[in-house]
Each structure stands twice: as structure tokens, then as C-alpha cells.
Design a protein around this motif. Sequence first.
Motif, mmCIF file in Angstrom:
data_model
loop_
_atom_site.group_PDB
_atom_site.id
_atom_site.type_symbol
_atom_site.label_atom_id
_atom_site.label_comp_id
_atom_site.label_asym_id
_atom_site.label_seq_id
_atom_site.Cartn_x
_atom_site.Cartn_y
_atom_site.Cartn_z
ATOM 1 N N HIS A 37 0.873 -1.399 0.314
ATOM 2 C CA HIS A 37 0.060 0.008 -0.055
ATOM 3 C C HIS A 37 0.804 1.297 0.165
ATOM 4 O O HIS A 37 0.463 2.759 -0.189
ATOM 5 C CB HIS A 37 -0.957 -0.047 1.233
ATOM 6 N N ASP A 38 2.049 0.892 0.511
ATOM 7 C CA ASP A 38 2.810 2.661 0.430
ATOM 8 C C ASP A 38 4.040 2.219 -1.405
ATOM 9 O O ASP A 38 3.991 4.212 -1.314
ATOM 10 C CB ASP A 38 3.925 2.190 1.464
ATOM 11 N N ALA A 39 3.345 1.809 -1.811
ATOM 12 C CA ALA A 39 4.006 1.762 -3.369
ATOM 13 C C ALA A 39 3.451 2.493 -3.975
ATOM 14 O O ALA A 39 3.847 3.171 -5.217
ATOM 15 C CB ALA A 39 3.993 0.149 -3.702
ATOM 16 N N PHE A 40 1.913 3.021 -3.650
ATOM 17 C CA PHE A 40 0.902 3.757 -5.030
ATOM 18 C C PHE A 40 0.750 4.827 -4.152
ATOM 19 O O PHE A 40 0.278 4.582 -2.766
ATOM 20 C CB PHE A 40 0.346 2.946 -5.530
ATOM 21 N N GLY A 41 0.365 5.875 -5.038
ATOM 22 C CA GLY A 41 -0.455 6.690 -4.491
ATOM 23 C C GLY A 41 -2.194 6.790 -5.600
ATOM 24 O O GLY A 41 -1.482 6.742 -6.324
ATOM 25 N N PHE A 42 -2.926 7.085 -4.552
ATOM 26 C CA PHE A 42 -3.773 7.159 -5.698
ATOM 27 C C PHE A 42 -5.061 8.485 -5.250
ATOM 28 O O PHE A 42 -4.949 8.887 -4.390
ATOM 29 C CB PHE A 42 -5.466 6.024 -4.241
ATOM 30 N N VAL A 43 -5.900 9.153 -6.532
ATOM 31 C CA VAL A 43 -5.917 9.677 -6.517
ATOM 32 C C VAL A 43 -7.349 9.598 -7.078
ATOM 33 O O VAL A 43 -8.012 9.303 -8.557
ATOM 34 C CB VAL A 43 -5.729 11.194 -7.801
ATOM 35 N N LEU A 44 -8.489 9.582 -6.116
ATOM 36 C CA LEU A 44 -9.902 9.147 -6.511
ATOM 37 C C LEU A 44 -11.045 10.398 -6.633
ATOM 38 O O LEU A 44 -10.941 11.042 -5.924
ATOM 39 C CB LEU A 44 -10.689 8.275 -5.985
ATOM 40 N N LEU A 45 -10.927 10.661 -8.896
ATOM 41 C CA LEU A 45 -12.405 11.561 -9.113
ATOM 42 C C LEU A 45 -13.578 11.410 -8.924
ATOM 43 O O LEU A 45 -14.344 10.430 -8.966
ATOM 44 C CB LEU A 45 -11.672 12.213 -10.029
ATOM 45 N N ALA A 67 -5.254 3.957 2.711
ATOM 46 C CA ALA A 67 -4.075 3.894 0.819
ATOM 47 C C ALA A 67 -3.442 5.380 1.661
ATOM 48 O O ALA A 67 -3.752 6.387 2.134
ATOM 49 C CB ALA A 67 -4.948 4.091 0.275
ATOM 50 N N ARG A 68 -2.565 5.119 0.616
ATOM 51 C CA ARG A 68 -1.582 7.308 -0.028
ATOM 52 C C ARG A 68 -3.085 7.304 -0.570
ATOM 53 O O ARG A 68 -3.071 7.757 -2.319
ATOM 54 C CB ARG A 68 -0.512 7.277 -0.271
ATOM 55 N N LEU A 69 -3.929 8.158 -0.107
ATOM 56 C CA LEU A 69 -5.137 8.379 -1.043
ATOM 57 C C LEU A 69 -5.721 10.286 -0.897
ATOM 58 O O LEU A 69 -6.033 10.495 -0.174
ATOM 59 C CB LEU A 69 -6.638 7.637 -0.643
ATOM 60 N N ILE A 135 1.721 7.138 -9.641
ATOM 61 C CA ILE A 135 0.393 7.485 -9.380
ATOM 62 C C ILE A 135 -0.913 7.179 -9.906
ATOM 63 O O ILE A 135 -0.605 6.961 -11.299
ATOM 64 C CB ILE A 135 0.599 8.831 -9.942
ATOM 65 N N ILE A 136 -1.919 6.684 -9.329
ATOM 66 C CA ILE A 136 -3.408 5.746 -10.145
ATOM 67 C C ILE A 136 -4.731 6.677 -9.744
ATOM 68 O O ILE A 136 -4.777 7.374 -8.646
ATOM 69 C CB ILE A 136 -3.659 4.865 -9.516
#
Length: 427
Positions: A37-45, A67-69, A135-136
Motif C-alpha cells: 500500500h505504500d508503493a502507490f498513491g491514489f487520486v480518486l475523482l 491507502a495513500r489516497l 500514481i493511480i
Amino acid sequence: MSVNADIFIVIFGLISLYYLVMYIWSFKKFKTPAPDHDAFGFVLLVPALNEAMVIGDTCAQMKKLRARLHVVVIDDGSDDGTGDMVRAHAGDRIHLFERRSPEARQGKGMALNMAYAWAQTQFKDWFPDLNDDQIIVGVTDADVYLHQNVISEVTAAFQSASDVGAVQAPVSIKGANESLWLLMQDIEFRAFFHFIQKARNWISSVAMGGNGQFTRYRAMKTLGDRPWSRALTEDIDLGMALTGQGQRICFTGQTPVVQHGLTNFRSLLKQRSRWVQGHYQVWKRIGALWRSDSRLITKLDATLYLMMIVIPLILAADYAVGIASIFGWVYTYSDTMSWLGQFGSWVPVTVQLLMAFSIQLIFLPSYGRAAGIKIPWYAAPGLVAAFSIYTAAVWIAASGIAFYRMATGQWEWIKTEREAISTKMSA
């Protein structure tokens, strides 16, 4: 007037065969590593036009995810207090992005593009140690319940291979056990996702959906500054654009994103007609897809997926010929059925029944797998009949509405009005 019904037999026979092959292929396991969970950063639109009824619960639930969210709620010119509901939750994780007239209410794709442009300016602050591959960018509806497992499974899918450009999560309907109407919608979503999309993991042609779509930022950048189009199905259009760029799209196939269903026929037709109309808009992507470096099987399946939107029209024509035959207006015959009749009168009848209900006979076992339930044998015939009537009525009527809108030049976005749902989302 005589009509040879063999054309319908060939078409529906091939469709049944396609679904059967995909159903068998869906049993093949798609292995992923343990999620980091530290490997990715999530941006939810999260597009939100007049979503005050549900957006508060959605924000509260998303604040709890591990999460990094960062969640960007897009208030697209709401006049029901949606923005105020989001402000009550705004902070380090929840962000309000407001659009006002005349820019607002220009369609979901345009709202997503504007919020995406703003979010990109924040990436260095939000994720200073991550690169474009880590970055997701995700999209969900305003009424979702996003289980922690969804984030974990999406993370694992992106970790499975560096060439995975996008990931789609399954979708389910809240309250499917409370009414037959919602159950039909849940079967429609979960059965299709469970076997068609799982099979597409091996074809790299997974279709993107508006709820639970996640795209690697590096892949998103290949589509330019405005990755979403004005298509009424901007989600499918995005997926086709990514596939046309040679991106691999995968499906998690386990924990679904939970959303509210629609409780009345009119709202459902309104939504489905937009989907039908949007599918035809996305046909413009087929040329670029075939010029891309994607595998032949990917091109074939993605094209077939878009073209299958004509099935309701073929089904309507089949029904029309059948009704006309009953009243003696036309004479129908089938060389195929006549040939099968030599093996016994029951053979052509059995073949016709199998073709008529083959998709439903595949959907129900798939739904049982996806929902983790065993459908009683005595309930199966009723569900097959109910689902057959539901799908035919909804998609034929929605196709008719879509063609009327296209013929009269109506291409504006159709907002599905939020309905009051008595149930709460639960884990």
C-alpha cells in the motif's frame, strides 16, 4: 412474403458460443502479488452533480480507507447543497473542486478533465516520492461503498506487471436481496463482470466502467491533457483510447465496488439509453484501435464488444418476425431446423430453447460464483425467465430511445436522478 430465419440462428448461435468460450476462460486464475500500500498513491475523482443525498456518506467512508489516497469531489454546478456536504468532510484527504455556470454541467467527461488538470498541479505535494508509474487516477460515482479490499486488489493488479496501464474493479448493486428489480440489475452487473471481464484479463481488452476504473498516470498522460471525451459513455471511450495506445487493461474480479441501483423503470431506461447512445459514439475509436500495436485478439474482442450494442436491434427484429409469422403476415422457415428435425422433432425445439436462454443459463452460474451463493434449482427457471424479460425489455426500449435521440440530434448529457434508498452501505 417469406423470411429465412437461419440468419437469426447463425447470429444468436455465434453469440452463445462466444459467451460460452468466455465463461470457460473465466475460470483461469489471474495471479497477483501481495499488495504494497505504500508503493502507490491514489487520486480518486468523484463527479457529483446534485448528490447531497449520498455524498456525505461516501466521503466519510473514503476517509477510513488505508491507502495513500486523495479524493477530489467534483461539484459540477449542484444546486442542492452538495458542496456544503463535501466541505463538512474536507481536509487532508477530501478535496472539493467546484465548477460553476457556464462551464458546469457540460457532461461528466468535461468535469473529469477539469478536475484532473487541477489534481495534476497537486501531485508533487501529495506524492513527493512517487513517479508517474506509481500514481493511480481512479473514478467512482458519488454513491459508492469502496471496500478496503478493492484498493488492495487494484494495488496488487498494478504491481503484477509494469505494462498494466489500467485496472477495472467489479461492480455490484446494493439491496439486490431486497427486491427482484434490484436483483436483475445486480445479475446484469456482476455476472457480466465476473466472466466476460475475467476472461478479458488474458486478452487485454477489459472494458472500463464509470465506477471503479483506475488508470496509471503514466498511461493517462499518453492521452493528452483531456483524456476524457464528450462521449456519453466517457468511461468506455477512455478504455478504448487506452487500448488504442497499446495499454494493457486488467480486471480484479473479486471485491466489487458497491453502488445504488435504480428502483423504477423510467430511471433505468434513461440511464441505459445514454449507455447505448454512448456506445455508438465510441465506434469512432475502432479505426485507431486497428492501427495500434495491440494484439490481434485484443483488437477483435474490443471491436466485438462495441459492435454487440446492436444485439437488442437484432433481437427486436427477431421478435417482430416471430409476431408477424403468428398473425400470418409473413411465412418463416429454417433450413437448419428442417435438417435437425430428421433426428427427432424434439431436437430443433431443444436447440431453439438453448439458443433462446443460453446467455441466461451462463449468467446465473456466473452470478452464483461472483456473489458466493448457490441458486436453488427450483428458483433457477423463474430467474432465467425474469432475467430474459428484463434484459429484452430494457435494452430494446433503451435502444429505441437512443436512436430517437440520435435522429433528432440530442447529444447532451443525461443525468440519472438520485433516488432515495432506504438501505445503508455496509462492509
